[in-house]
Scaffold this active site. Sequence first.
Site, PDB file in Angstrom:
ATOM      1  CE1 TYR A  24      -3.774  -2.280   0.103  1.00 12.41           C
ATOM      2  CE2 TYR A  24      -2.529  -3.198   1.825  1.00 12.41           C
ATOM      3  CZ  TYR A  24      -3.404  -3.103   0.910  1.00 12.41           C
ATOM      4  OH  TYR A  24      -4.566  -4.224   1.055  1.00 12.41           O
ATOM      5  CG  ASN A  75     -10.278   1.891  -0.904  1.00 12.42           C
ATOM      6  OD1 ASN A  75     -10.776   0.844  -1.122  1.00 12.42           O
ATOM      7  ND2 ASN A  75      -8.384   2.171  -0.887  1.00 12.42           N
ATOM      8  CG  HIS A 101      -9.547  -1.093  -4.887  1.00  7.25           C
ATOM      9  ND1 HIS A 101      -9.778  -1.884  -3.677  1.00  7.25           N
ATOM     10  CD2 HIS A 101     -10.784  -1.214  -6.220  1.00  7.25           C
ATOM     11  CE1 HIS A 101     -11.636  -1.774  -3.907  1.00  7.25           C
ATOM     12  NE2 HIS A 101     -11.375  -2.314  -4.784  1.00  7.25           N
TER      13      HIS A 101
END
Length: 146
Positions: A24, A75, A101
């Site tokens: 991420y 998201n 995303h």
Amino acid sequence: MSKPIYVLNGPNLNLLGVREPEIYGHTTLEDIKARCETLAASKNTSVVFRQTNHEGQLIDWVQEARTEASFLIINPAGYTHTSVALLDALKALSIPVIECHLSNPHAREPFRRHSYVSQAAKAVVAGFGAIGYELAIDAGLRLLDQ
């Protein structure tokens, strides 16, 4: 534009920057919020930017967006793959919905390759990391101009 852009975030996104940065990244959700606010202001609009770890709260905000938002960027994080209730709430919207995303779910574990949310989304932005939110704002504004 009179109505703001709603940017809603699901569970664990409050941990961006520290949770699995190899997937991420190191950008925090506060960083993303600031970038979204700056971009929206440059386009003469605003954002309502929220995060929750609770499915019911996310659904309440989706329902609020139905009348209060120009379009919705969501998201849903883990709820992407599990929440029929979220899908049902999204299907009640007449405004554009953009699913966003940070990672590319299709390049990850098999269970992440199915999205309930995509069934209600006009478009999906995935795999661009934090800049995906900015891409979603630009795309949503273009959709409104069509």
